[in-house]
Design a protein around this motif. Sequence first.
Motif, PDB file in Angstrom:
ATOM      1  N   PHE A  44       0.876  -1.207  -0.063  1.00 55.72           N
ATOM      2  CA  PHE A  44       0.039   0.025  -0.145  1.00 55.72           C
ATOM      3  C   PHE A  44       0.846   1.257   0.094  1.00 55.72           C
ATOM      4  O   PHE A  44       0.427   2.360   0.412  1.00 55.72           O
ATOM      5  N   GLY A  45       2.295   1.215  -0.056  1.00 56.27           N
ATOM      6  CA  GLY A  45       3.279   2.284  -0.610  1.00 56.27           C
ATOM      7  C   GLY A  45       2.935   2.922  -1.766  1.00 56.27           C
ATOM      8  O   GLY A  45       2.084   2.745  -2.617  1.00 56.27           O
ATOM      9  N   PRO A  46       3.887   3.812  -1.907  1.00 58.60           N
ATOM     10  CA  PRO A  46       3.676   4.646  -3.433  1.00 58.60           C
ATOM     11  C   PRO A  46       4.145   3.666  -4.453  1.00 58.60           C
ATOM     12  O   PRO A  46       3.590   3.984  -5.576  1.00 58.60           O
ATOM     13  N   LEU A  47       4.657   2.612  -4.453  1.00 59.53           N
ATOM     14  CA  LEU A  47       4.873   1.764  -5.607  1.00 59.53           C
ATOM     15  C   LEU A  47       3.647   0.908  -5.939  1.00 59.53           C
ATOM     16  O   LEU A  47       3.796   0.384  -7.043  1.00 59.53           O
ATOM     17  N   GLY A  48       2.791   0.804  -4.959  1.00 59.98           N
ATOM     18  CA  GLY A  48       1.764  -0.022  -5.270  1.00 59.98           C
ATOM     19  C   GLY A  48       1.986  -1.336  -5.800  1.00 59.98           C
ATOM     20  O   GLY A  48       2.801  -2.045  -5.225  1.00 59.98           O
ATOM     21  N   ALA A  49       1.115  -1.778  -6.819  1.00 56.15           N
ATOM     22  CA  ALA A  49       1.393  -2.982  -7.409  1.00 56.15           C
ATOM     23  C   ALA A  49       2.800  -3.334  -7.910  1.00 56.15           C
ATOM     24  O   ALA A  49       3.096  -4.316  -8.107  1.00 56.15           O
ATOM     25  N   ASP A  50       3.606  -2.254  -8.197  1.00 55.71           N
ATOM     26  CA  ASP A  50       5.040  -2.478  -8.800  1.00 55.71           C
ATOM     27  C   ASP A  50       5.994  -3.166  -7.538  1.00 55.71           C
ATOM     28  O   ASP A  50       6.925  -3.529  -8.073  1.00 55.71           O
ATOM     29  N   ILE A  51       5.372  -3.026  -6.382  1.00 57.11           N
ATOM     30  CA  ILE A  51       6.279  -3.548  -5.470  1.00 57.11           C
ATOM     31  C   ILE A  51       6.751  -5.026  -5.865  1.00 57.11           C
ATOM     32  O   ILE A  51       7.590  -5.644  -5.233  1.00 57.11           O
ATOM     33  N   VAL A  52       5.873  -5.920  -6.346  1.00 58.15           N
ATOM     34  CA  VAL A  52       6.055  -7.186  -6.977  1.00 58.15           C
ATOM     35  C   VAL A  52       7.420  -7.436  -7.739  1.00 58.15           C
ATOM     36  O   VAL A  52       7.954  -8.500  -7.564  1.00 58.15           O
ATOM     37  N   ASP A  53       7.797  -6.244  -8.532  1.00 57.27           N
ATOM     38  CA  ASP A  53       9.133  -6.450  -9.241  1.00 57.27           C
ATOM     39  C   ASP A  53      10.273  -6.652  -8.201  1.00 57.27           C
ATOM     40  O   ASP A  53      11.289  -7.199  -8.922  1.00 57.27           O
ATOM     41  N   MET A  54      10.191  -6.184  -6.835  1.00 59.93           N
ATOM     42  CA  MET A  54      11.449  -6.343  -5.933  1.00 59.93           C
ATOM     43  C   MET A  54      11.474  -7.906  -5.574  1.00 59.93           C
ATOM     44  O   MET A  54      12.284  -8.241  -4.731  1.00 59.93           O
ATOM     45  N   GLN A  55      10.501  -8.533  -5.867  1.00 56.23           N
ATOM     46  CA  GLN A  55      10.400 -10.153  -5.391  1.00 56.23           C
ATOM     47  C   GLN A  55      10.618 -10.254  -4.093  1.00 56.23           C
ATOM     48  O   GLN A  55      11.501 -11.195  -3.641  1.00 56.23           O
ATOM     49  N   PRO A  56       9.829  -9.720  -3.266  1.00 57.44           N
ATOM     50  CA  PRO A  56       9.865 -10.216  -1.874  1.00 57.44           C
ATOM     51  C   PRO A  56       9.153 -11.592  -1.535  1.00 57.44           C
ATOM     52  O   PRO A  56       8.631 -12.110  -2.319  1.00 57.44           O
ATOM     53  N   ASP A  57       9.504 -12.123  -0.263  1.00 60.41           N
ATOM     54  CA  ASP A  57       8.961 -13.339  -0.016  1.00 60.41           C
ATOM     55  C   ASP A  57       7.309 -13.210   0.416  1.00 60.41           C
ATOM     56  O   ASP A  57       6.692 -14.228  -0.081  1.00 60.41           O
ATOM     57  N   ALA A  58       6.985 -11.810   0.473  1.00 57.19           N
ATOM     58  CA  ALA A  58       5.512 -11.867   0.509  1.00 57.19           C
ATOM     59  C   ALA A  58       5.176 -10.317   0.568  1.00 57.19           C
ATOM     60  O   ALA A  58       6.126  -9.611   0.936  1.00 57.19           O
ATOM     61  N   ILE A  59       4.073  -9.957  -0.023  1.00 59.07           N
ATOM     62  CA  ILE A  59       3.571  -8.768   0.081  1.00 59.07           C
ATOM     63  C   ILE A  59       2.424  -8.574   0.995  1.00 59.07           C
ATOM     64  O   ILE A  59       1.469  -9.363   0.996  1.00 59.07           O
ATOM     65  N   LEU A  60       2.341  -7.663   1.796  1.00 60.80           N
ATOM     66  CA  LEU A  60       1.391  -7.418   2.790  1.00 60.80           C
ATOM     67  C   LEU A  60       0.177  -6.407   2.039  1.00 60.80           C
ATOM     68  O   LEU A  60       0.523  -5.116   1.973  1.00 60.80           O
ATOM     69  N   PRO A  61      -0.928  -6.820   2.053  1.00 57.07           N
ATOM     70  CA  PRO A  61      -2.081  -5.991   1.479  1.00 57.07           C
ATOM     71  C   PRO A  61      -2.725  -5.070   2.685  1.00 57.07           C
ATOM     72  O   PRO A  61      -3.030  -3.998   2.011  1.00 57.07           O
ATOM     73  N   HIS A  62      -2.730  -5.536   3.862  1.00 55.97           N
ATOM     74  CA  HIS A  62      -3.483  -4.814   4.857  1.00 55.97           C
ATOM     75  C   HIS A  62      -2.846  -5.431   6.194  1.00 55.97           C
ATOM     76  O   HIS A  62      -2.554  -6.737   6.332  1.00 55.97           O
ATOM     77  N   TYR A  63      -2.704  -4.596   7.023  1.00 58.65           N
ATOM     78  CA  TYR A  63      -2.250  -4.721   8.400  1.00 58.65           C
ATOM     79  C   TYR A  63      -2.870  -6.171   9.086  1.00 58.65           C
ATOM     80  O   TYR A  63      -2.430  -6.839   9.955  1.00 58.65           O
ATOM     81  N   ASP A  64      -4.147  -5.973   8.689  1.00 58.21           N
ATOM     82  CA  ASP A  64      -5.064  -7.082   9.392  1.00 58.21           C
ATOM     83  C   ASP A  64      -4.542  -8.477   8.862  1.00 58.21           C
ATOM     84  O   ASP A  64      -4.990  -9.449   9.681  1.00 58.21           O
ATOM     85  N   ASP A  65      -3.800  -8.536   7.815  1.00 59.12           N
ATOM     86  CA  ASP A  65      -3.407  -9.890   7.369  1.00 59.12           C
ATOM     87  C   ASP A  65      -1.907 -10.261   7.948  1.00 59.12           C
ATOM     88  O   ASP A  65      -1.448 -11.264   7.625  1.00 59.12           O
ATOM     89  N   LEU A  66      -1.310  -9.294   8.581  1.00 56.56           N
ATOM     90  CA  LEU A  66      -0.042  -9.438   8.938  1.00 56.56           C
ATOM     91  C   LEU A  66       0.301 -10.839  10.044  1.00 56.56           C
ATOM     92  O   LEU A  66       1.245 -11.470   9.766  1.00 56.56           O
ATOM     93  N   PRO A  67      -0.736 -11.035  10.955  1.00 61.82           N
ATOM     94  CA  PRO A  67      -0.205 -12.068  11.841  1.00 61.82           C
ATOM     95  C   PRO A  67      -0.307 -13.253  11.208  1.00 61.82           C
ATOM     96  O   PRO A  67       0.578 -14.117  11.277  1.00 61.82           O
ATOM     97  N   ASP A  68      -1.438 -13.758  10.500  1.00 61.94           N
ATOM     98  CA  ASP A  68      -1.335 -14.854   9.578  1.00 61.94           C
ATOM     99  C   ASP A  68      -0.146 -15.000   8.709  1.00 61.94           C
ATOM    100  O   ASP A  68       0.149 -16.074   8.315  1.00 61.94           O
ATOM    101  N   LEU A  69       0.238 -13.809   7.870  1.00 60.10           N
ATOM    102  CA  LEU A  69       0.988 -13.951   6.842  1.00 60.10           C
ATOM    103  C   LEU A  69       2.279 -14.242   7.391  1.00 60.10           C
ATOM    104  O   LEU A  69       3.133 -15.000   7.070  1.00 60.10           O
ATOM    105  N   LEU A  70       2.815 -13.718   8.608  1.00 57.59           N
ATOM    106  CA  LEU A  70       4.161 -14.148   9.239  1.00 57.59           C
ATOM    107  C   LEU A  70       4.037 -15.519   9.763  1.00 57.59           C
ATOM    108  O   LEU A  70       5.262 -16.089  10.056  1.00 57.59           O
ATOM    109  N   ASP A  71       3.071 -16.105  10.249  1.00 64.17           N
ATOM    110  CA  ASP A  71       2.811 -17.224  10.704  1.00 64.17           C
ATOM    111  C   ASP A  71       3.185 -18.395   9.626  1.00 64.17           C
ATOM    112  O   ASP A  71       3.843 -19.179   9.807  1.00 64.17           O
ATOM    113  N   ARG A  72       2.854 -17.991   8.468  1.00 68.55           N
ATOM    114  CA  ARG A  72       2.954 -18.758   7.166  1.00 68.55           C
ATOM    115  C   ARG A  72       4.766 -18.661   6.927  1.00 68.55           C
ATOM    116  O   ARG A  72       5.312 -19.847   6.749  1.00 68.55           O
TER     117      ARG A  72
END
Length: 220
Positions: free
Chosen positions: A188-216
Amino acid sequence: MRTAIFDLDGTLADTSADLIAAANACFVGRGHAAPLDAVGDALTAFGGGRAMLRLGVQRLGIDDVIIDEEYQTLLDHYDAHIDVHTRLYPGVEAALDRLAADDWVLGVCTNKPEALAETLLKKIGIRDRFTAMLGADTLPVRKPNPEHLFETVRRAGGNVDRTVLMGDTITDRDTARNAGVPIVLVGFGPLGADIVDMQPDAILPHYDDLPDLLDRLIPR
């Protein structure tokens, strides 16, 4: 023990408008028009004070000597107006509380000067959530040098082998890669969908999703 380390600007809070205002104040103080836009230049704002001054100099076509001359002025103005427009991203506090309840160790590793980071975290009400907080000038090195992250984990009482880094820029991505830990970048930062180009291990769409994402990424 599982450890989650967070960048600050652009990750926990949208600080861009206050950063841009500080840079613009430097140019206005010299009799120029304000060259930077709080929305359009948000990505540059997250690159730091010198990056903003450099962009302003380029747009105004003036001598870049003022980058060094005005840097401290920028910091002073920002310090005095650090939380005028800055806001936590939606869901941050609830997510941090859920992580703490699940026994995650939490820390902040930022390239913002330490004193400014301490001030901001206190003003926006989340400093007490983090066991450790290291800024750009806490150590002789800073991100993307992995020692900046390693020392944050050590001071937080965590384990690097069970650590994940949360960030929003290529600097955070490179820090995590250099340290050999997973990187989660916010979507949800300035890069928006382009953040995928950095090839992170995961992209966080909203902080509500963070605990489950980190558990994975780092199972209990």
